[in-house]
Each structure stands twice: as structure tokens, then as C-alpha cells.
Design a protein around this motif. Structure first.
Motif, PDB file in Angstrom:
ATOM      1  N   SER A 346       0.815  -1.211   0.000  1.00 35.58           N
ATOM      2  CA  SER A 346       0.000   0.000   0.000  1.00 35.58           C
ATOM      3  C   SER A 346       0.851   1.264   0.000  1.00 35.58           C
ATOM      4  CB  SER A 346      -0.899   0.019   1.245  1.00 35.58           C
ATOM      5  OG  SER A 346      -0.134   0.254   2.414  1.00 35.58           O
ATOM      6  N   ARG A 347       0.236   2.347  -0.373  1.00 36.02           N
ATOM      7  CA  ARG A 347       0.893   3.658  -0.360  1.00 36.02           C
ATOM      8  C   ARG A 347       1.412   3.977   1.035  1.00 36.02           C
ATOM      9  NH1 ARG A 347      -1.102   8.949   0.696  1.00 36.02           N
ATOM     10  NH2 ARG A 347      -0.154  10.607  -0.594  1.00 36.02           N
ATOM     11  N   HIS A 348       0.632   3.654   2.047  1.00 33.68           N
ATOM     12  CA  HIS A 348       1.022   3.918   3.431  1.00 33.68           C
ATOM     13  C   HIS A 348       2.327   3.200   3.776  1.00 33.68           C
ATOM     14  CE1 HIS A 348       0.679   4.363   7.819  1.00 33.68           C
ATOM     15  NE2 HIS A 348       1.023   3.089   7.869  1.00 33.68           N
ATOM     16  N   SER A 349       2.428   1.925   3.435  1.00 35.98           N
ATOM     17  CA  SER A 349       3.631   1.150   3.754  1.00 35.98           C
ATOM     18  C   SER A 349       4.842   1.674   2.996  1.00 35.98           C
ATOM     19  CB  SER A 349       3.414  -0.327   3.421  1.00 35.98           C
ATOM     20  OG  SER A 349       2.476  -0.912   4.283  1.00 35.98           O
ATOM     21  N   ARG A 350       4.656   1.998   1.718  1.00 39.50           N
ATOM     22  CA  ARG A 350       5.768   2.528   0.939  1.00 39.50           C
ATOM     23  C   ARG A 350       6.267   3.845   1.526  1.00 39.50           C
ATOM     24  NH1 ARG A 350       2.075   1.629  -3.288  1.00 39.50           N
ATOM     25  NH2 ARG A 350       2.161   3.843  -3.881  1.00 39.50           N
ATOM     26  N   HIS A 351       5.315   4.714   1.879  1.00 39.05           N
ATOM     27  CA  HIS A 351       5.691   6.018   2.435  1.00 39.05           C
ATOM     28  C   HIS A 351       6.414   5.858   3.770  1.00 39.05           C
ATOM     29  CE1 HIS A 351       3.138   9.146   0.085  1.00 39.05           C
ATOM     30  NE2 HIS A 351       3.643   8.225  -0.710  1.00 39.05           N
ATOM     31  N   ARG A 352       5.962   4.923   4.592  1.00 37.51           N
ATOM     32  CA  ARG A 352       6.610   4.724   5.886  1.00 37.51           C
ATOM     33  C   ARG A 352       8.072   4.323   5.696  1.00 37.51           C
ATOM     34  NH1 ARG A 352       7.927   0.485   8.633  1.00 37.51           N
ATOM     35  NH2 ARG A 352       6.716  -0.922   7.314  1.00 37.51           N
ATOM     36  N   LEU A 353       8.329   3.377   4.778  1.00 37.88           N
ATOM     37  CA  LEU A 353       9.694   2.912   4.549  1.00 37.88           C
ATOM     38  C   LEU A 353      10.562   4.004   3.918  1.00 37.88           C
ATOM     39  CD1 LEU A 353       8.921  -0.698   3.304  1.00 37.88           C
ATOM     40  CD2 LEU A 353      10.046  -0.063   5.443  1.00 37.88           C
ATOM     41  N   LEU A 354      10.007   4.776   3.016  1.00 35.64           N
ATOM     42  CA  LEU A 354      10.768   5.854   2.392  1.00 35.64           C
ATOM     43  C   LEU A 354      11.084   6.960   3.394  1.00 35.64           C
ATOM     44  CD1 LEU A 354       8.888   6.039  -1.031  1.00 35.64           C
ATOM     45  CD2 LEU A 354      11.265   5.323  -0.692  1.00 35.64           C
ATOM     46  N   ARG A 355      10.141   7.261   4.288  1.00 37.35           N
ATOM     47  CA  ARG A 355      10.409   8.269   5.325  1.00 37.35           C
ATOM     48  C   ARG A 355      11.497   7.791   6.282  1.00 37.35           C
ATOM     49  NH1 ARG A 355       4.716   8.896   5.494  1.00 37.35           N
ATOM     50  NH2 ARG A 355       4.656   7.495   7.305  1.00 37.35           N
ATOM     51  N   PHE A 360      11.960  11.267   2.897  1.00 37.52           N
ATOM     52  CA  PHE A 360      11.129  12.077   2.016  1.00 37.52           C
ATOM     53  C   PHE A 360       9.773  11.408   1.842  1.00 37.52           C
ATOM     54  CE2 PHE A 360      12.876   9.100  -1.086  1.00 37.52           C
ATOM     55  CZ  PHE A 360      11.823   8.903  -1.977  1.00 37.52           C
ATOM     56  N   VAL A 361       8.806  12.216   1.405  1.00 40.78           N
ATOM     57  CA  VAL A 361       7.462  11.723   1.114  1.00 40.78           C
ATOM     58  C   VAL A 361       7.308  11.654  -0.392  1.00 40.78           C
ATOM     59  CG1 VAL A 361       4.994  12.172   1.308  1.00 40.78           C
ATOM     60  CG2 VAL A 361       6.512  12.696   3.234  1.00 40.78           C
ATOM     61  N   CYS A 362       7.007  10.483  -0.900  1.00 41.48           N
ATOM     62  CA  CYS A 362       6.933  10.281  -2.345  1.00 41.48           C
ATOM     63  C   CYS A 362       5.665  10.898  -2.917  1.00 41.48           C
ATOM     64  CB  CYS A 362       6.978   8.784  -2.660  1.00 41.48           C
ATOM     65  SG  CYS A 362       7.018   8.424  -4.437  1.00 41.48           S
ATOM     66  N   THR A 363       5.824  11.635  -4.015  1.00 40.75           N
ATOM     67  CA  THR A 363       4.682  12.236  -4.714  1.00 40.75           C
ATOM     68  C   THR A 363       4.637  11.773  -6.166  1.00 40.75           C
ATOM     69  OG1 THR A 363       6.019  14.192  -5.243  1.00 40.75           O
ATOM     70  CG2 THR A 363       4.683  14.291  -3.230  1.00 40.75           C
ATOM     71  N   CYS A 364       5.112  10.544  -6.410  1.00 42.40           N
ATOM     72  CA  CYS A 364       5.116  10.014  -7.774  1.00 42.40           C
ATOM     73  C   CYS A 364       3.678   9.788  -8.256  1.00 42.40           C
ATOM     74  CB  CYS A 364       5.906   8.712  -7.829  1.00 42.40           C
ATOM     75  SG  CYS A 364       5.079   7.282  -7.087  1.00 42.40           S
ATOM     76  N   PRO A 365       3.444   9.604  -9.559  1.00 46.01           N
ATOM     77  CA  PRO A 365       2.081   9.409 -10.075  1.00 46.01           C
ATOM     78  C   PRO A 365       1.326   8.276  -9.396  1.00 46.01           C
ATOM     79  CG  PRO A 365       3.581   9.847 -11.881  1.00 46.01           C
ATOM     80  CD  PRO A 365       4.433   9.705 -10.648  1.00 46.01           C
ATOM     81  N   LYS A 366       1.997   7.169  -9.067  1.00 51.33           N
ATOM     82  CA  LYS A 366       1.323   6.057  -8.402  1.00 51.33           C
ATOM     83  C   LYS A 366       0.834   6.470  -7.034  1.00 51.33           C
ATOM     84  CE  LYS A 366       1.894   1.230  -6.965  1.00 51.33           C
ATOM     85  NZ  LYS A 366       2.776   0.034  -6.959  1.00 51.33           N
ATOM     86  N   CYS A 367       1.651   7.187  -6.276  1.00 52.87           N
ATOM     87  CA  CYS A 367       1.251   7.628  -4.935  1.00 52.87           C
ATOM     88  C   CYS A 367       0.123   8.651  -5.002  1.00 52.87           C
ATOM     89  CB  CYS A 367       2.451   8.216  -4.197  1.00 52.87           C
ATOM     90  SG  CYS A 367       3.642   6.962  -3.650  1.00 52.87           S
ATOM     91  N   GLU A 368       0.181   9.532  -5.987  1.00 59.61           N
ATOM     92  CA  GLU A 368      -0.889  10.512  -6.139  1.00 59.61           C
ATOM     93  C   GLU A 368      -2.204   9.833  -6.499  1.00 59.61           C
ATOM     94  OE1 GLU A 368      -0.437  14.241  -5.787  1.00 59.61           O
ATOM     95  OE2 GLU A 368       0.935  13.034  -4.573  1.00 59.61           O
ATOM     96  N   LEU A 369      -2.141   8.813  -7.349  1.00 62.40           N
ATOM     97  CA  LEU A 369      -3.332   8.075  -7.745  1.00 62.40           C
ATOM     98  C   LEU A 369      -3.952   7.329  -6.566  1.00 62.40           C
ATOM     99  CD1 LEU A 369      -5.088   7.257 -10.219  1.00 62.40           C
ATOM    100  CD2 LEU A 369      -3.594   5.267 -10.472  1.00 62.40           C
TER     101      LEU A 369
END
Length: 391
Positions: A346-355, A360-369
Motif C-alpha cells: 500500500s501507499r502507506h507502507s511505501r511512504h513509511r519505509l521511504l520516510r 522524504f514523502v513520495c509524490t510520484c504518479p502512483k502515490c498521487e493516484l
């Protein structure tokens, strides 16, 4: 860089620079190839006798010797020996306990960093501060490893041996972060014993490699900056005489019966290595594993829907970035900082690992979608909890 089909552009203060296509690329096209600025094998990988060139990570074992060692089957004979990628005649031998291949030319390593990192005889090696540095790092980082303090040692040695040390430092300055961000990244790399571990590693580096031209890296803040740089920019490098042998066997024009037989043999060999052989007892290594710093690849930003992937088709540290989809002129060339299984979460899990790992907080097209999706699934919560408990 226009003639090469790509260029590095400044995007913003937040994102820094990025790599952009200047022409069309088809899926499967090579965007660029790159040699590392510095590269080294992981300490535990070396300790478990995985033989690789200390300059280019090229395997130094034949495929048969490799699988005999990993499986514990000393009499094992591999079919199609002509598919072995390792030429024993290209092995240049050892220099102060470190091995090199002729293709990499040991003189090149000597000119870049090895003259400074030379520890002398085997007796000298045991008490040398670089050896103590390596041992201290191993005690702080049990497999699986993702970085190595010896990468920092190579960086310092490269600057010390450079004709223009200041220019070399600029080449190795991959990113600029705030002091608090660097402290956070270094703490993530070293764990709960952060303060004492940083001080021990720094003191050993000072004892081994201090010079006026690198003194800025050996201050408390400067060393934390190096740890943060390695923690966020080191690219994993894996080489293997076995995987290359398998690839070459797959390309052989075999009849259906011979193809079926060799496929069965290879499947059984991998089962043996993973379940019954030595791999399970030596840190789960199957390949020669290490990390490198790449000046251009480090400019590629992350996307959860990347359009390129990093590959190592030469079975060495030479990196090749390949398009995974068609790319139009003006599009940014993006890699993924996360592995494939995490990208499917999920977007939540990806963002947690990237943070946690890249701040940083990812704003790529997939995350925005997926901005309106639920924060996480129960399965991911369980996995995250188990991962935290293991850490």
C-alpha cells in the motif's frame, strides 16, 4: 549529455537534481552504463570466503569451485564447463590479502586507493587499524549487510591519492542534508548504540587514514555526513559465477531432452544450495555481495512506478540502467529505492519505509493516484510488527 540521450537537470530545492531523457527509449533499451566511483565487497561476504576482485567485484571462483564450496559436495561436476564465466588465467593473485582480476588491472586499484589502504604483511594486517575497523564494523552489522565502512575508507583513500583532492571530494559529495537529517540517517544505519559506535569507527579511521585533505570528513559531524551518504546512496552490487553460468547454459541450442535434463539439474542444484548446502550456514549468501557509489545513478530519483531498473549484466560492478517501459523525450528517468515486493504494498507502507530510510514523502504518479486509499491492510500491519520485533 544530449548526445547520450539523457541529461541531469535541477528540479527543486526539495528534490535536487534528476536524470531526464533527451530522446525516445524503448522498453529494454540501455539508458546509460556507469562504473562506480568507489565499490567494495561486504565484510561478512569476504569473511565467508566469497572470492571477488577487490576493484570490480568480478568473481574469482570458477562456477564448479563455487557450487562445490556452497553445497559441500567436493566431487560435484558441472556439465557444460565451457559456460563458466571465470577464466582462472585472469586471476592476478593477492596483494596484501586482497584479490584482483587482470581485467580490472591491479595497478588501477593501486593508483586510486590501494596504496593508501595497503596494510603490509599478514602479520601487520592483524593489528592494523584498518583491520580493527573492519572487525568492529562486522560486530555492528551482522548479515544481511547493506553497507560497509570500508566504502568510506576507499573514499578517504581516493581523495588522499587524488592529484586534486578538493575536486575528488566534490565528486564524492552526492547529497546535502541538514545536520539533524544526517544524524537520523546515521542512527538508522548503526542502531541503538549509535553514539559509541560512531565514535569508535571514527577514531579507527583517524588512526588509519588521517590527512589534512580529508580532515573535514573525520570531524564528528563530517563522519556522520559520510555515514548518511553511504546509507542513502550506496547501490547494492551482486556478482555470481553460478548465475552467469546458468544464463549461458540457457542460451545453448539444446535438443528438448537435453534442455529438460539440464533444467532439472539446475533446479536440484539450487534446492541443494538453499536447503541442504552451505548457503544456509553462511549468512544466506549465494552471490558475491557488496556496494558501490555511482555518480550518475545517484542522481536518479525514486518512483513507486519506475521506468528503469538497475542491472549488472557484465557480472562486475559496471552498472547498466535499462528502460522497463517506453520513455519519451523530456520524461524523468526514475528508479525504485524499494524492492519489488514492497512496491506492491500500500501507499502507506511505501511512504513509511521511504520516510524511515530516505527522509522524504513520495509524490510520484502512483502515490498521487492512491492518495485516497486506506492507510494500510491488516496483513501489512502484521508484517510490519513482525519486522520490528526482529529488528
Amino acid at each position: 549529455m544530449d548526445a547520450k540521450g539523457f541529461e541531469v537537470r535541477f528540479i527543486s530545492e526539495l528534490k535536487g537534481r534528476g536524470v531526464f531523457a533527451n530522446k525516445s527509449f524503448k522498453s529494454g533499451d540501455t539508458i546509460f552504463e556507469e562504473l562506480p566511483v568507489v565499490c567494495c565487497q561486504f565484510s561478512w561476504n569476504i569473511a565467508y570466503k566469497y572470492a571477488a576482485c577487490n576493484f570490480c567485484m568480478r568473481p574469482l571462483e570458477t562456477t564448479q569451485d563455487n557450487v562445490r564450496r556452497l553445497s559441500g559436495q567436493k566431487a560435484l561436476v558441472l556439465p557444460y564447463p565451457e559456460c563458466c564465466p571465470t577464466d582462472s588465467s585472469s586471476h592476478a593473485g593477492q596483494t596484501d590479502g586482497l584479490e584482483y582480476c587482470l581485467e580490472s588491472v591491479p595497478d588501477a586499484a593501486w593508483r586510486q586507493f590501494h596504496q593508501t589502504l595497503c596494510v603490509g604483511t599478514e602479520a601487520d594486517c592483524q593489528s592494523h587499524p584498518l583491520q580493527r575497523l573492519d572487525e568492529a564494523w562486522r560486530q555492528m552489522h551482522f548479515p544481511p549487510e547493506t553497507a560497509s565502512v570500508m566504502l568510506i575508507a576507499q573514499m578517504i583513500a581516493t581523495v588522499r591519492q587524488a592529484e586534486d583532492p578538493e575536486a575528488a571530494i566534490n565528486i564524492l559529495s552526492f547529497c546535502h542534508r541538514s545536520r539533524s537529517e544526517e544524524q537520523q540517517l546515521a542512527h538508522k544505519l548503526l542502531g541503538d548504540q549509535f553514539t559509541s559506535q560512531v565514535d569508535l569507527l571514527r577514531q579507527l579511521l583517524i588512526e588509519a587514514l588521517y590527512a589534512d585533505c580529508v580532515q573535514q570528513w573525520l570531524t564528528p559531524d563530517g563522519f556522520v555526513s559520510l555515514l548518511a551518504l553511504v546509507g542513502t546512496n550506496a547501490q547494492g552490487v551482486g556478482t555470481s559465477p553460478l548465475s552467469m553460468w546458468v544464463s549461458r547454459v540457457a542460451a545453448l541450442p539444446l535438443c528438448p531432452e537435453d534442455r529438460a535434463n539440464i533444467d532439472t539439474f539446475i533446479d536440484g542444484l539450487y534446492d541443494t544450495l538453499h536447503e541442504e548446502g552451505g548457503v544456509a550456514e553462511v549468512g544466506q549468501f549465494l552471490n558475491n555481495e557488496g556496494a558501490g557509489l555511482y555518480a550518475l545513478q545517484s542522481r536518479c530519483n525514486h518512483s513507486c512506478r519506475p521506468n528503469v531498473e538497475v542491472t549488472f549484466p557484465h557480472n562486475s560492478s559496471r552498472l547498466v540502467v535499462v528502460a522497463t517501459q517506453d520513455i519519451l523525450p523530456g520524461e524523468e528517468v526514475c528508479i525504485s529505492y524499494l524492492d519489488e515486493c514492497v512496491l506492491a504494498r500500500s501507499r502507506h507502507s511505501r511512504h513509511r519505509l521511504l520516510r524511515e530510510n530516505y527522509l522524504f514523502v513520495c509524490t510520484c504518479p502512483k502515490c498521487e493516484l492512491e492518495a485516497g486509499d486506506p492507510d494500510e491492510t491488516s496483513e501489512e500491519s502484521d508484517n510490519d510488527s513482525n519486522s520490528s520485533e526482529q529488528d
